[in-house]
Design a protein around this motif. Structure first.
Motif, PDB file in Angstrom:
ATOM      1  N   ALA A   1      21.407  77.122  40.540  1.00 49.32           N
ATOM      2  CA  ALA A   1      22.557  76.066  40.788  1.00 49.32           C
ATOM      3  C   ALA A   1      23.453  76.893  41.612  1.00 49.32           C
ATOM      4  O   ALA A   1      24.288  76.033  42.450  1.00 49.32           O
ATOM      5  N   MET A   2      23.982  77.908  41.345  1.00 48.54           N
ATOM      6  CA  MET A   2      24.915  78.553  42.320  1.00 48.54           C
ATOM      7  C   MET A   2      24.477  78.724  43.355  1.00 48.54           C
ATOM      8  O   MET A   2      25.202  78.522  44.625  1.00 48.54           O
ATOM      9  N   GLN A   3      23.132  79.053  43.729  1.00 49.64           N
ATOM     10  CA  GLN A   3      22.674  79.344  45.100  1.00 49.64           C
ATOM     11  C   GLN A   3      22.576  77.665  45.937  1.00 49.64           C
ATOM     12  O   GLN A   3      22.890  77.749  47.038  1.00 49.64           O
ATOM     13  N   ALA A   4      22.429  76.668  45.212  1.00 50.19           N
ATOM     14  CA  ALA A   4      22.375  75.536  45.757  1.00 50.19           C
ATOM     15  C   ALA A   4      23.732  75.054  46.187  1.00 50.19           C
ATOM     16  O   ALA A   4      24.193  74.447  47.378  1.00 50.19           O
ATOM     17  N   GLN A   5      24.798  75.506  45.308  1.00 50.65           N
ATOM     18  CA  GLN A   5      26.276  75.132  45.718  1.00 50.65           C
ATOM     19  C   GLN A   5      26.660  76.095  47.174  1.00 50.65           C
ATOM     20  O   GLN A   5      27.373  75.486  47.975  1.00 50.65           O
ATOM     21  N   ALA A   6      26.248  77.144  47.020  1.00 49.32           N
ATOM     22  CA  ALA A   6      26.404  78.241  48.262  1.00 49.32           C
ATOM     23  C   ALA A   6      25.692  77.396  49.375  1.00 49.32           C
ATOM     24  O   ALA A   6      26.372  77.541  50.646  1.00 49.32           O
ATOM     25  N   GLN A   7      24.473  76.862  49.461  1.00 46.70           N
ATOM     26  CA  GLN A   7      23.733  76.284  50.448  1.00 46.70           C
ATOM     27  C   GLN A   7      24.663  75.228  51.069  1.00 46.70           C
ATOM     28  O   GLN A   7      24.789  74.939  52.360  1.00 46.70           O
ATOM     29  N   LEU A   8      25.260  74.464  50.134  1.00 48.44           N
ATOM     30  CA  LEU A   8      26.338  73.386  50.611  1.00 48.44           C
ATOM     31  C   LEU A   8      27.219  73.704  51.244  1.00 48.44           C
ATOM     32  O   LEU A   8      27.654  73.175  52.329  1.00 48.44           O
ATOM     33  N   ARG A   9      27.815  74.900  50.960  1.00 46.31           N
ATOM     34  CA  ARG A   9      29.080  75.356  51.704  1.00 46.31           C
ATOM     35  C   ARG A   9      28.622  75.955  52.936  1.00 46.31           C
ATOM     36  O   ARG A   9      29.108  75.722  54.056  1.00 46.31           O
ATOM     37  N   TYR A  10      27.638  76.554  53.285  1.00 45.80           N
ATOM     38  CA  TYR A  10      27.168  76.963  54.314  1.00 45.80           C
ATOM     39  C   TYR A  10      26.673  75.959  55.270  1.00 45.80           C
ATOM     40  O   TYR A  10      26.832  75.992  56.543  1.00 45.80           O
TER      41      TYR A  10
ATOM     42  N   LEU B   1      21.879  88.022  66.854  1.00 44.84           N
ATOM     43  CA  LEU B   1      20.833  88.352  65.617  1.00 44.84           C
ATOM     44  C   LEU B   1      19.973  87.377  65.685  1.00 44.84           C
ATOM     45  O   LEU B   1      20.386  86.149  65.806  1.00 44.84           O
ATOM     46  N   SER B   2      18.734  87.716  65.305  1.00 40.04           N
ATOM     47  CA  SER B   2      17.844  86.721  64.970  1.00 40.04           C
ATOM     48  C   SER B   2      17.347  86.791  63.447  1.00 40.04           C
ATOM     49  O   SER B   2      16.737  88.156  63.144  1.00 40.04           O
ATOM     50  N   MET B   3      17.115  85.839  62.575  1.00 45.75           N
ATOM     51  CA  MET B   3      16.645  86.082  61.152  1.00 45.75           C
ATOM     52  C   MET B   3      15.851  84.416  60.831  1.00 45.75           C
ATOM     53  O   MET B   3      15.863  83.779  61.765  1.00 45.75           O
ATOM     54  N   ARG B   4      15.604  84.522  59.680  1.00 46.34           N
ATOM     55  CA  ARG B   4      15.046  83.458  58.990  1.00 46.34           C
ATOM     56  C   ARG B   4      15.944  82.454  58.814  1.00 46.34           C
ATOM     57  O   ARG B   4      17.344  82.563  58.698  1.00 46.34           O
ATOM     58  N   PRO B   5      15.764  81.085  59.005  1.00 46.06           N
ATOM     59  CA  PRO B   5      16.774  79.972  59.181  1.00 46.06           C
ATOM     60  C   PRO B   5      17.777  80.078  57.980  1.00 46.06           C
ATOM     61  O   PRO B   5      18.860  79.770  58.040  1.00 46.06           O
ATOM     62  N   ALA B   6      17.269  80.379  56.883  1.00 50.51           N
ATOM     63  CA  ALA B   6      17.891  80.105  55.448  1.00 50.51           C
ATOM     64  C   ALA B   6      19.065  81.507  55.400  1.00 50.51           C
ATOM     65  O   ALA B   6      19.843  81.218  54.588  1.00 50.51           O
TER      66      ALA B   6
ATOM     67  N   HIS C   1      29.077  82.879  57.359  1.00 52.53           N
ATOM     68  CA  HIS C   1      29.842  82.713  56.252  1.00 52.53           C
ATOM     69  C   HIS C   1      30.803  84.142  56.244  1.00 52.53           C
ATOM     70  O   HIS C   1      31.929  84.176  56.329  1.00 52.53           O
ATOM     71  N   LEU C   2      29.906  85.311  56.198  1.00 47.59           N
ATOM     72  CA  LEU C   2      30.673  86.646  56.160  1.00 47.59           C
ATOM     73  C   LEU C   2      31.572  86.781  57.433  1.00 47.59           C
ATOM     74  O   LEU C   2      32.685  87.535  57.484  1.00 47.59           O
ATOM     75  N   LEU C   3      30.614  86.773  58.508  1.00 46.17           N
ATOM     76  CA  LEU C   3      31.116  87.191  59.757  1.00 46.17           C
ATOM     77  C   LEU C   3      32.479  86.241  60.099  1.00 46.17           C
ATOM     78  O   LEU C   3      33.372  86.896  60.652  1.00 46.17           O
ATOM     79  N   ARG C   4      32.611  85.317  59.761  1.00 45.38           N
ATOM     80  CA  ARG C   4      33.842  84.392  59.943  1.00 45.38           C
ATOM     81  C   ARG C   4      35.170  85.009  59.319  1.00 45.38           C
ATOM     82  O   ARG C   4      36.068  84.587  59.467  1.00 45.38           O
ATOM     83  N   ARG C   5      34.749  85.877  58.114  1.00 40.51           N
ATOM     84  CA  ARG C   5      35.777  86.268  57.285  1.00 40.51           C
ATOM     85  C   ARG C   5      36.078  87.548  57.654  1.00 40.51           C
ATOM     86  O   ARG C   5      37.058  88.172  57.032  1.00 40.51           O
ATOM     87  N   VAL C   6      35.306  88.143  58.647  1.00 46.22           N
ATOM     88  CA  VAL C   6      35.900  89.686  58.600  1.00 46.22           C
ATOM     89  C   VAL C   6      36.396  90.120  60.061  1.00 46.22           C
ATOM     90  O   VAL C   6      36.217  89.068  61.151  1.00 46.22           O
ATOM     91  N   ASN C   7      37.135  91.251  60.141  1.00 51.38           N
ATOM     92  CA  ASN C   7      37.705  91.639  61.510  1.00 51.38           C
ATOM     93  C   ASN C   7      36.926  92.901  61.629  1.00 51.38           C
ATOM     94  O   ASN C   7      36.663  93.818  61.206  1.00 51.38           O
ATOM     95  N   LEU C   8      35.970  92.721  62.821  1.00 53.74           N
ATOM     96  CA  LEU C   8      34.945  93.961  63.372  1.00 53.74           C
ATOM     97  C   LEU C   8      35.707  95.245  63.589  1.00 53.74           C
ATOM     98  O   LEU C   8      35.111  96.128  63.365  1.00 53.74           O
ATOM     99  N   ILE C   9      37.036  94.917  64.086  1.00 56.60           N
ATOM    100  CA  ILE C   9      37.773  96.301  64.244  1.00 56.60           C
ATOM    101  C   ILE C   9      38.051  97.072  63.016  1.00 56.60           C
ATOM    102  O   ILE C   9      37.721  98.217  62.950  1.00 56.60           O
ATOM    103  N   ASP C  10      38.159  96.361  62.100  1.00 55.78           N
ATOM    104  CA  ASP C  10      38.524  97.259  60.618  1.00 55.78           C
ATOM    105  C   ASP C  10      37.195  97.551  59.917  1.00 55.78           C
ATOM    106  O   ASP C  10      37.053  98.616  59.620  1.00 55.78           O
ATOM    107  N   ALA C  11      36.232  96.839  60.092  1.00 56.03           N
ATOM    108  CA  ALA C  11      34.775  96.920  59.786  1.00 56.03           C
ATOM    109  C   ALA C  11      34.464  98.339  60.250  1.00 56.03           C
ATOM    110  O   ALA C  11      33.739  99.308  59.775  1.00 56.03           O
ATOM    111  N   ARG C  12      34.451  98.426  61.743  1.00 53.42           N
ATOM    112  CA  ARG C  12      34.123  99.674  62.499  1.00 53.42           C
ATOM    113  C   ARG C  12      34.943 100.807  61.830  1.00 53.42           C
ATOM    114  O   ARG C  12      34.499 101.915  61.940  1.00 53.42           O
ATOM    115  N   ALA C  13      36.275 100.723  61.646  1.00 46.90           N
ATOM    116  CA  ALA C  13      37.036 101.803  61.278  1.00 46.90           C
ATOM    117  C   ALA C  13      36.404 102.332  59.895  1.00 46.90           C
ATOM    118  O   ALA C  13      36.586 103.555  59.847  1.00 46.90           O
TER     119      ALA C  13
END
Length: 747
Positions: free
Chosen positions: A419-428, A698-703, A710-722
């Protein structure tokens, strides 16, 4: 065996059958059985040991040893003579047990006064259930006839155990196919599923192991074998003359089906008192035991043929099997020992999940399961013998775990997770039309992997910007013969039509290693993953490559075409492949065919050597796709099919990320577009780190597109690189702990 011995054997089996049919506790039944066997064989001792768990045997009944040792005496697999029989599945027959190598004295049993020892495995089709032992005070070797008679008895005990005759006291005496069972395997395809078992090849349950009329049983066997031979002859008649490899396989079937020695052994078992079905299974069990100890690949394959023929014969005799009219459940989860890609495609998307005894993460079945986005667990050893059609089953592809007949608490927790996975898919799903843009303004292109027409609808539903990898080998793997150029052209045309203007990177035929074409003679290579495969095959067999390139050029029909060569290890392999494309373009032009609007020619970087190729490679390549699955296994020298080592090395290891960084830097210096393709691209944490190292595609399976975006839109790559640099400068082996800490700060 003499007629008298056969008669005595039939009498013993008849008495055993009557005992097993008696009402009452299982322990009383077992005790009676040991007494009957000891009396019939004129031995001082008869004992039955059954498996308590996969590694432990327990004395469950005895005539002649100390009765107080029952359910108290236990031994490990391989320990003592009994443990040796259980481990090797082979008899031990000695006139002086105490002096035999491996003998272990169990003082509580009082067996030190017995010299002669004969132990035989109680097993059914490779499933080891226990050990049957007879002992005598006299020093003597048990005769071949006595060994054979006891083998027949052990066979009957195995069949009756299968039918639940020994359900009762003791941890070893629980009901088969009724307990809740947990299987730990390996993730083949992510996802979770709940449903009911559908066995690809249902095991035949022999309900009549003992027969009173050997003449009638022999006639039943003869009729069934005649029917089997007729079926094999029909298969052979349908094979086209050109399909020599397929003909060779069926000819091997025919040879076994007409084997006199095979038939004679089964008839001998019937004469001793077994039913026709039990006689077939006795031979099949012996063949499987031999199979495990045969190193020669050809002989192993022939024994597999015999195993398959035995299954066919059992279905004819018993009338059991899916083909007899059993109905597939509405929520089928396929359970099988193994399965080919064509058979799996026949089931299609109706399956909720797949669980295999064998298989591998790179097998044809895994490729098809990923293409169909069906959760898959491989290496779930023993599930095809434990599961029955209709059993309730839970599949956790992410953890590689399968729950069979789970209790209510496990089912509730599993449903909560789904159920939690289904909710996440709706969010995505809400992110479908948005870019994977990070907080620092970097945009990462999101592409999907595909290999079947059934994948293409996911282009729109997943929000993918294009196909970063189209596996062209699936069209070759699911056929029994080489596809024609016209067939390939039609498929590629439909792929481009479905893409509707989005970019599709067609990877040329990637065969070899674990992907062997059914109509291609396999090469017995010591290390196929590093052998004759992919572009190496294409360059050595240019006819196939030329046909495929012609089909791609004609399918483009004026549209852009993108071609990618797999497993390139050095510059000259790429230049040869590139030249072949350009020659085919010129040839098509000379024939007056419509040419692609433009052609991009790239390579998959899957070998560390290509990361250090001359600059000319990066300048010539129109694009590069990092093939993460192969690159990682060769970088760490860790076979991804080997469970002992494949999890040992982390994708976020500093050394591996440094290699990715170097590849990106070389591509940037030559303005060569570069992407990362593979399982790790679809894991949000790893995808973020790849983006932080400079990858912008990046290339991956559709799911996986939704969770990664969702994660990439929440991060700053400069901080992640640091965070990555801090871990690297501190001498950490992996940056994983550091980036996990960084992400915790976002919450």
């Amino acid at each position: 065996m003499t007629e008298r011995q056969e008669s005595d054997s039939r009498k013993l089996l008849g008495r055993l059958r009557d005992t097993l049919a008696e009402e009452g506790p299982a322990q009383a039944r077992l005790d009676h059985i040991t007494s009957l066997i000891a009396e019939s064989m004129s031995t001082d001792v008869c004992s039955i040991y059954l498996f308590r768990d996969a590694e432990t045997l327990e004395l469950c009944a005895t005539e002649g040893l100390n009765p107080e040792s029952v359910h108290q005496t236990r031994m490990r697999l391989g320990e003592g003579l009994v443990g040796r029989v259980a481990k090797t599945a082979r008899p031990v027959n000695t006139e002086d047990a105490p002096s035999t190598k491996g003998f272990r004295y169990m003082p509580e049993t009082g067996e030190e006064i017995f010299s002669a020892f004969l132990g035989l495995p109680i097993q059914r089709l490779g499933e080891r259930l226990g050990v049957l032992v007879v002992q005598s005070k006299d020093k003597r070797q048990y005769s071949d006839d006595e060994v054979y008679a006891l083998e027949v008895v052990a066979m009957v005990l195995a069949e009756m155990a299968e039918l639940g005759a020994f359900v009762g006291e003791g941890g070893t005496l629980s009901a088969p196919h009724q307990r809740a069972e947990l299987f730990r395997g390996t993730m083949g395809q992510e996802g979770t599923a709940e449903g009911h078992v559908w066995l690809h090849e249902p095991r035949v349950v022999v309900t009549n192991p003992v027969a009173d009329d050997p003449v009638a049983e022999a006639e039943r066997l003869t009729e069934a074998v005649d029917q089997l031979r007729y079926g094999v002859d029909r298969m052979l008649s349908r094979v086209r003359p050109a399909d020599t490899d397929q003909r060779d396989v069926i000819e091997a079937y025919r040879m076994f089906a007409n084997s006199r020695s095979w038939m004679k052994r089964m008839q001998g078992s019937i004469a001793s008192g077994l039913s026709a079905e039990a006689a077939v299974e006795k031979e099949q069990t012996a063949a499987r035991t031999r199979l495990e100890s045969v190193p020669d690949a050809y002989l192993r394959e022939r024994l597999h043929d015999l195993d398959d023929l035995s299954n066919r014969l059992l279905r004819i005799l018993s009338g059991q099997g899916n083909e007899t009219g059993a109905e597939m459940p509405v929520d089928p989860i396929l359970v099988a020992k193994n399965i080919g890609p064509g058979e799996l495609l026949d089931y299609g998307r109706k399956l909720k999940g797949i669980v295999l005894d064998e298989g591998s993460v790179g097998s044809h079945a895994a490729i098809v399961a990923r293409a169909l986005a069906i959760p898959l667990v491989v290496h779930a050893e023993g599930i095809s013998t434990e599961a029955l059609n209709g059993d309730h089953i839970l599949v956790d592809g992410e953890q590689g775990v399968v729950h069979l007949r789970a209790d209510e608490n496990v089912v509730t927790a599993f449903r909560d997770k789904m159920a939690m996975q289904a909710q996440a898919q709706l969010r995505y799903a809400g992110l479908r039309g948005q870019l994977a843009e990070t907080l620092d303004g970097s945009v990462v292109a999101m592409h999907m992997n595909a290999g079947l027409m059934a994948d293409l609808p996911s282009l729109k539903s997943s929000g993918a910007e294009g196909v970063g990898l189209f596996r062209t080998e699936l069209q070759f793997l699911v056929r029994n013969q080489m596809p024609k150029r016209s067939e390939l052209k039609a498929i590629y045309e439909r792929v481009l039509d479905a893409a509707d203007g989005r970019r599709v990177q067609f990877r040329t035929l990637d065969i070899g290693s674990d992907k062997v074409l059914p109509y291609m003679k396999p090469n017995d290579e010591p290390n196929p993953a590093m052998g004759w495969r992919a572009i190496r095959v294409g360059l050595d067999k240019p006819g196939v490559m030329r046909m495929q390139l012609q089909a791609l050029i004609r399918a483009a029909n004026g549209r852009p075409l993108t071609v990618m060569f797999p497993f390139v290890a050095q510059l000259d392999e790429f230049t040869e492949g590139r030249d072949q494309v350009l020659r085919e373009i010129d040839r098509e032009a000379a024939l007056g065919h419509v040419l692609p609007e433009r052609v991009e020619i790239g390579a998959m970087l899957e070998t560390p050597s290509l990361a250090f190729a001359p600059w000319k490679f990066f300048e010539l390549a129109d694009f590069i796709s990092i093939g993460g699955n192969d690159l990682k296994q060769f970088f760490f020298a860790a076979d991804r099919e080997n469970e002992r080592v494949r999890r040992r090395y982390d994708t976020l290891n500093v050394s591996f990320l440094t290699l990715i960084e170097r590849i990106v830097a070389r591509c940037d210096a030559t303005n060569t577009p570069v992407s990362f393709c593979g399982e790790d691209a679809g894991r949000p944490l790893e995808a973020m780190c790849f983006a932080a190292m400079g990858l912008r595609a990046l290339s991956m399976r559709p799911a996986s597109i939704g969770p990664v975006k969702h994660l990439l839109r929440r991060v700053n790559l400069i901080d992640a690189r640091a965070a990555i640099e801090t871990a690297r400068e501190a001498g950490e082996m992996s940056v994983r702990p550091a980036v996990v800490e960084y992400l915790k700060g976002l919450a």
